[in-house]
Scaffold this active site. Sequence first.
Site, short mmCIF file in Angstrom:
data_model
loop_
_atom_site.label_atom_id
_atom_site.label_comp_id
_atom_site.label_asym_id
_atom_site.label_seq_id
_atom_site.Cartn_x
_atom_site.Cartn_y
_atom_site.Cartn_z
N ARG A 267 0.54 2.71 8.52
CA ARG A 267 0.15 3.32 7.24
C ARG A 267 -1.33 3.06 6.93
O ARG A 267 -1.97 3.85 6.25
CB ARG A 267 1.00 2.75 6.10
CG ARG A 267 2.48 3.06 6.24
CD ARG A 267 3.25 2.38 5.11
NE ARG A 267 4.69 2.57 5.26
CZ ARG A 267 5.55 2.47 4.26
NH1 ARG A 267 5.11 2.21 3.03
NH2 ARG A 267 6.84 2.63 4.45
N GLU B 69 6.68 13.27 4.37
CA GLU B 69 6.55 12.81 2.98
C GLU B 69 5.10 12.39 2.71
O GLU B 69 4.41 11.93 3.61
CB GLU B 69 7.47 11.62 2.72
CG GLU B 69 7.59 11.32 1.22
CD GLU B 69 8.19 9.94 0.90
OE1 GLU B 69 8.03 9.01 1.68
OE2 GLU B 69 8.81 9.83 -0.18
N1 5AD Z 1 13.88 0.24 6.41
C1 5AD Z 1 14.63 0.54 5.33
N2 5AD Z 1 14.12 0.66 4.09
C2 5AD Z 1 12.82 0.45 3.94
N3 5AD Z 1 12.03 0.50 2.84
C3 5AD Z 1 10.77 0.24 3.22
N4 5AD Z 1 10.71 0.00 4.54
C4 5AD Z 1 11.98 0.13 5.01
C5 5AD Z 1 12.57 0.04 6.30
N5 5AD Z 1 11.82 -0.26 7.37
C6 5AD Z 1 12.52 0.84 1.51
C7 5AD Z 1 12.73 -0.30 0.57
C8 5AD Z 1 11.57 -0.21 -0.37
C9 5AD Z 1 11.36 1.28 -0.43
C10 5AD Z 1 10.04 1.73 -0.92
O1 5AD Z 1 11.53 1.68 0.90
O2 5AD Z 1 13.90 -0.02 -0.16
O3 5AD Z 1 11.87 -0.74 -1.60
#
Ligand code: 5AD
Length: 486
Positions: free
Chosen positions: A96, A167
């Site tokens: 990112r 997204e």
């Molecule tokens: N796997 C699953 N959920 C994730 N999030 C961020 N990275 C991951 C990942 N690798 C989700 C979390 C966070 C939201 C912005 O994205 O729930 O709160």
Amino acid sequence: MKNKKLNKKIVMNERESVLKEWPTGDAVDLGEAMRYQRNIPESKRFSSALSRAEADNKTLLQPRAGVALLDEQITLLQHLQNSCDLLPTTIDAYTRLNRYDEAQVGIDRSIEAGTSLLNGFPAVNHGVLACRELVESVNKPIEVRHGTPDARLLTEITMAAGFTSNEGGGISYNIPYSKRVPLEKSIRDWQYCDRIVGLYAEEGIIINREPFGPLTGTLVPPFVSHCVALVEGLLALEQGVKCVTLGYGQAGNLIQDVAAIHSLRDLANEYFQAAGFDDYKLSTVFHQWMGGFPENEAQAYSVISLGATAAALSGATKVIVKTPHEAAGVPTKEANKQGLEATGQIINMVSDQRMTTSPALEQEIELIKREVRAIMSKVFALGDGDIARGVVEAFKTGVMDIPFAPADCNSGILMPVRDNNGAVRVLDRGATPLPEDVVSFHNDLIKERAKVEGREVSFQMVIDDVNAISQGRLVGRPKDPILRAL
Ligand code: 5AD
């Protein structure tokens, strides 16, 4: 800075340096990528799934999920795919930030450790062919979900690899995520990303684009996120995007949440058509609660279930699902699936019902629309009719202002707080041009809460609200024994 379709020659020139940012960029050949995209079956195309859901009045389920290694990512998505309608690939934090060398270290260490040491899937480092292996190993449409201010290389690689949705946006992937990225730069870089999606569209390949709705996920009033969604939608359409999903993050009051999705849909059609666009497909996404979660998994399921209920009642096209591990970090694949199953049960039960309209719902919809129109007309005015220039000026002057955001280019004066029913209201409007009667309406509602709680309106209420849901309730009430008995 202009909201104008980027010149194709300039973009083609720029691509050459973008694709050189990391060696995997070499494998991107736009003509070949388009042939690959064209052969993706309907059943795995994001835009088709969204259109069907819109036509059938269905709310689709989508998780978030990303781990460091390809095999693990395949196992993860295969574990989730039969419990959802749409798949994600969540990108790691190094990617990112365009720090591909550090992502590479993360991959190497993850291989050594035999487990993921990154918080997402580093798609740029894995490259086009590995990403295609991922796309081909699942049976649902797949979207790349991230948080990248400069997503040009990531977009090139993932679109060439057959992801059918991307997204993000120049505001929503900058202001909540970065401190020092100039807004002009992230908007320009996202114009590039949108232009690439537009180039696919010119060849009849419709890739979905989803501005990130919830922003900071912390007490964001609907009008604030709606304005960002509308601006990013307009910017995307200008670059030739044809399929847009606008989002909103659950605030917690059912009426306000349902009103938010209704007003978002109406306003998007109003602003898109006023700008002369008529050949786009619009859908909406409801995000389950994006703020702090309870650690206790039973309580976390309740937060998930309230979000599922609001999503279904609002008629959003899809819902992004949380997991019982939210308070702890990246979820296991089992916990991730359980979040989907809890949500699926509610969506199925609620979709057999309809929320009838009511004066309270109508009033909330009208309120949001008036707030959005007041801000948007000032944004247009600041840019002399150009929304890209206007939005940069709007953030500079605080006309648009996202609460609790880290970015230097955001004022951070607008302060939200809950009213006595838990709806998010405006405690300090900052420099936002909300109509006076709307400001008084918010003030009155906040005073009503203060009276019930037997305290003065203050910043303490905001702090209490930020912590409330993780502590077991919606409104951050003071620890007064009499109030607790309520
Ligand atoms: N796997 C699953 N959920 C994730 N999030 C961020 N990275 C991951 C990942 N690798 C989700 C979390 C966070 C939201 C912005 O994205 O729930 O709160």
